[in-house]
Design an enzyme around this catalytic site. Structure first.
Site, short mmCIF file in Angstrom:
data_model
loop_
_atom_site.label_atom_id
_atom_site.label_comp_id
_atom_site.label_asym_id
_atom_site.label_seq_id
_atom_site.Cartn_x
_atom_site.Cartn_y
_atom_site.Cartn_z
N GLY A 126 -6.18 4.55 -3.16
CA GLY A 126 -4.95 4.55 -3.94
C GLY A 126 -4.77 3.23 -4.66
N GLU A 170 -0.29 -3.95 3.51
CA GLU A 170 -0.34 -2.52 3.84
C GLU A 170 0.47 -2.11 5.07
OE1 GLU A 170 -1.88 -0.14 1.94
OE2 GLU A 170 -2.31 -1.72 0.50
#
Length: 182
Positions: A7, A81
């Site tokens: 992504g 993340e």
């Protein structure tokens, strides 16, 4: 050390790498399965973010980190993340396939027991969230557009993302009073 990107890490890796290769992660698929109430969404209008979820197969890019400073590079990746406590987007070692052979790579996968896990969301609902949600990092539609663009530039086609992109474009055009692109 390798990192698998599927992504936003494809178009905005934010880490130094010395090599990249197309790769496939068998047993995982790209999914808008994480609910965000910040960054590209708000509490009033949550966004959806991609993570790897169990099942299927995902084509992406694997990046090789330089031999030095793995600790610093991993710290930077973790801060970016993994931010919730407990996290829903968790680091995991996965096996990926490349033309040069199999590799073990670090990837960020959805934790089904995490508070932000949305599960399998119908594509129409994904498109609705992406067309409308925005936060201090920008819009969810922009996140989708950048991901699809970089995947296409890399020769990777994900029919679900292309379908979602079409649905998002139609919703945005309809909401602004424009003509349907069909």
């Amino acid at each position: 050390m390798w990192v698998f990107a599927y992504g936003s890490l494809i178009w905005n890796p934010e880490f130094v790498h010395v090599e990249q290769r197309p790769a496939t992660a068998p047993g995982w698929h790209r999914s808008f399965c994480l609910k965000l109430t910040r960054w590209r969404g708000t509490r009033d209008l949550p966004a959806l973010m991609m993570a790897l979820d169990r099942g299927g197969s995902c084509n992406g890019i694997v990046y090789r980190l330089p031999a030095e400073d793995h600790f610093g590079q991993l710290g930077q990746l973790m801060r970016r993340e993994v931010d919730a406590n407990p996290p829903t987007n968790v680091p995991c070692w996965i096996k990926v396939k490349t033309k040069e052979g199999p590799l073990c790579a670090l990837a960020f996968v959805a934790a089904p027991d995490g508070r932000a896990y949305a599960g399998r969301v119908p594509l129409e609902q994904v498109a609705d969230a992406l067309a409308r949600a925005a936060g201090h990092w920008g819009s969810s539609a922009q996140y989708l557009f950048r991901t699809v663009g970089k995947l296409e530039e890399s020769g990777i086609r994900d029919r679900n993302l292309w379908h979602i992109q079409d649905l998002v474009a139609r919703q945005i055009i309809a909401s602004t009073g424009g003509a349907d692109p069909a």
